[in-house]
Write an enzyme that holds these catalytic residues in place. Structure first.
Site, mmCIF file in Angstrom:
data_model
loop_
_atom_site.group_PDB
_atom_site.id
_atom_site.type_symbol
_atom_site.label_atom_id
_atom_site.label_comp_id
_atom_site.label_asym_id
_atom_site.label_seq_id
_atom_site.Cartn_x
_atom_site.Cartn_y
_atom_site.Cartn_z
ATOM 1 N N LYS A 78 1.235 -5.031 3.629
ATOM 2 C CA LYS A 78 0.353 -4.321 2.694
ATOM 3 C C LYS A 78 0.791 -4.632 1.269
ATOM 4 O O LYS A 78 2.002 -4.645 0.981
ATOM 5 C CB LYS A 78 0.445 -2.815 2.965
ATOM 6 C CG LYS A 78 -0.502 -1.957 2.137
ATOM 7 C CD LYS A 78 -0.347 -0.464 2.469
ATOM 8 C CE LYS A 78 -1.396 0.388 1.765
ATOM 9 N NZ LYS A 78 -1.255 1.841 2.070
ATOM 10 N N SER A 157 -5.777 4.058 3.324
ATOM 11 C CA SER A 157 -5.760 2.982 2.379
ATOM 12 C C SER A 157 -5.277 1.649 2.953
ATOM 13 O O SER A 157 -5.565 0.595 2.384
ATOM 14 C CB SER A 157 -4.847 3.353 1.207
ATOM 15 O OG SER A 157 -3.511 3.495 1.648
ATOM 16 N N SER A 181 -3.031 7.207 5.748
ATOM 17 C CA SER A 181 -3.407 5.809 5.523
ATOM 18 C C SER A 181 -2.907 4.801 6.539
ATOM 19 O O SER A 181 -3.271 3.627 6.454
ATOM 20 C CB SER A 181 -2.939 5.358 4.150
ATOM 21 O OG SER A 181 -3.810 5.842 3.186
#
Ligand code: GLN
Length: 493
Positions: A78, A157, A181
């Site tokens: 990420k 997210s 998330s």
């Protein structure tokens, strides 16, 4: 190529050790898969040369009989994690051009275990969002599609992470979970996602959103793969004062242990109005699976659940407004010049932060301001304590809790973006665990009538990730979730 992509992480490790495949071959297949599915926009940077060099090193270590736990396994990261010498932007314009001179502890642990970095994955800007639609790189897309073939969000997210693992353009991926998330996108994309106990993984080198809630964790195709990467990710780290010294349990061994004799709580407050009936059906099915496997199912109450979302949307923005004060145009990334210093701060922050981030900063600054601190921030902290108390009480009788992961399946790109409050509602089942610091895992349980994945969530006591893997292992087996998305590398993409 598709054969290589079909191996889960445990199987790929075995094949690598037997020299049936090489790390370079495996990495090449994943780089190809990422290119073939570029339309999903789940990568913001593919670091092919770096990946192939790491894979070549892995092959040498395997040949020398010195393979690490994740040796040769291709991993997507990420973009919230700082990676040394590689652009790390938190998917914000304000950090474009920022190349960290250091590596986050979590990713350093993965590389030390032999993992191969494929590149950086899309996410909501500063991890603020539930659909990966708040990214400066544009939305990442869910590889699953309903019958109408409309593009769906992968969740957020960590949407790029979930999308890439589901689309088989990453074998494993990292994410972060501040209010859901990891678990929400895992559920939307039909993969396994764990948010460990607060303090289990070091936050050092991860761009901060809300420091008392943020936790890193893995996305994988299977529960066993999840336990494998989690074992490498977790560590005590002197550079993060909230990182735990509690020893890590045997997570890999826990996966097959079953649930015989375990007490599993079913919190009645999670049966909410407006929830999809298919979500309720799956939740009941999950209870039946665990009962059949020898667990005792017990109804429990978590009375303050309904206050979790409002408390979260005060505490998280408050901490964010303080954490994001550092992006001033001087220290990192972008700068928009102006005549005065204050003017430069304003111009930089106005141009660099997206709409959702600006909204959070304003909410956060408001609830922390002198006149409203007691009314909002302090109140929310008290509610947080009560929510933690509910869980403490429940865990006196039960070993884990079973809940749905999300109130619905993935929704179309663009549908909720103009309605922040509806978007916030997505986190209703995931946020309480962050407020209480507890571990939670999302496991795919089935699909809706439209063919979209739905997840179950298991919550546990602090530092008892092993129980989560026991329960998740049983759910995974019982569900027999074998479906794959429409837009998958080596598939119909
Ligand atoms: N969707 C939540 C938010 O927008 C959670 C985000 C997260 O866990 N990083 O704040």
């Amino acid at each position: 190529m598709s054969d290589l992509l079909g191996l889960n992480a445990v199987a790929a490790r075995e094949a690598l050790d037997k020299k049936a495949i090489s790390a370079v071959e495996l990495t090449t297949a994943y780089l190809g898969a990422a290119e073939a599915t570029a339309g999903l926009n789940n990568y913001v940077a593919l670091t092919a040369d770096h990946a192939l060099a790491m894979a070549a090193e892995s092959d040498k270590r395997i040949a020398a009989g010195a393979a690490g736990l994740l040796e040769g396994l291709p991993i997507g990261v990420k973009d919230l994690f700082c990676t040394k010498g590689i652009s790390s932007t938190a998917c914000s314009n304000i950090l474009k051009g920022f190349v960290p001179p250091y590596e986050s502890t979590v990713t350093a642990n993965l590389w030390a275990a032999g993992g191969v970095m494929l590149g950086k994955l899309n996410c909501d800007e500063f991890a603020m969002g539930s659909g990966n639609e708040n990214s400066a790189f544009g939305p990442a897309v869910n590889p699953w599609q309903g019958k109408d073939k409309v593009d769906l969000v992968p969740g957020g997210s960590s949407g790029g992470s979930a999308s890439a693992v589901a689309a088989r353009s990453a074998l494993l991926a990292t994410g972060t979970d501040t209010g859901g998330s990891i678990r929400q996108p895992a559920a939307f994309c039909g993969v396994v996602g764990l948010k460990p106990t607060y303090g289990r993984c070091s936050r050092w080198g991860i761009v901060a959103f809300a420091s008392s809630l943020d936790q890193a964790g893995p996305f994988t195709r299977t529960v066993a793969d999840n336990a494998l990467i989690m074992t490498a990710m977790a560590s005590h780290d002197a550079k993060d004062s909230t990182s735990t010294q509690t020893p890590l349990q045997d997570l890999i061994g826990a996966v097959g242990d079953g649930v015989k004799g375990m007490k599993i709580g079913v919190p009645k407050e999670y049966g909410m109005d407006g929830m999809d009936s298919e979500v309720v059906t799956l939740w009941e099915q999950g209870q039946a699976w665990l009962r059949d496997a020898g667990a005792e199912l017990i109804d429990v109450s978590l009375p303050h659940t309904k206050y979790a979302l409002p408390a979260y949307y005060i505490i998280a923005p408050a901490e964010a407004s303080s954490n994001l004060a550092r992006y001033d145009g001087v220290r990192y990334g972008m700068r928009v010049d102006a005549e005065t210093l204050d003017g430069m701060y304003e111009a930089t922050r106005a141009a660099g932060f997206g709409e959702e981030v600006q909204r959070r900063i304003m909410i956060g600054t408001y609830v922390l301001s002198a006149g409203y601190y007691d009314a909002y921030y302090l109140k929310a902290q008290k509610v947080r304590r009560l929510i933690k108390g509910d869980f403490d009480e429940a865990f006196q009788t039960v070993d884990a809790l079973l809940t749905p992961a999300t109130p619905s399946a993935a929704f179309p790109v663009g549908r909720k973006i103009d309605d922040p409050v509806t978007n916030f509602l997505n986190d209703v089942f995931t946020v309480p665990a962050n407020l209480a610091g507890l571990p939670g895992i999302a496991v795919p349980g089935g699909v809706t009538s439209d063919g979209l994945p739905l997840g179950l969530q298991v919550l546990g006591r602090p530092f008892d990730e092993a129980s989560l893997y026991r329960v998740a292992g049983v759910l995974e087996q019982a569900a027999g979730f074998k479906m794959t998305p429409a837009r998958m590398a080596g598939g119909a993409a």
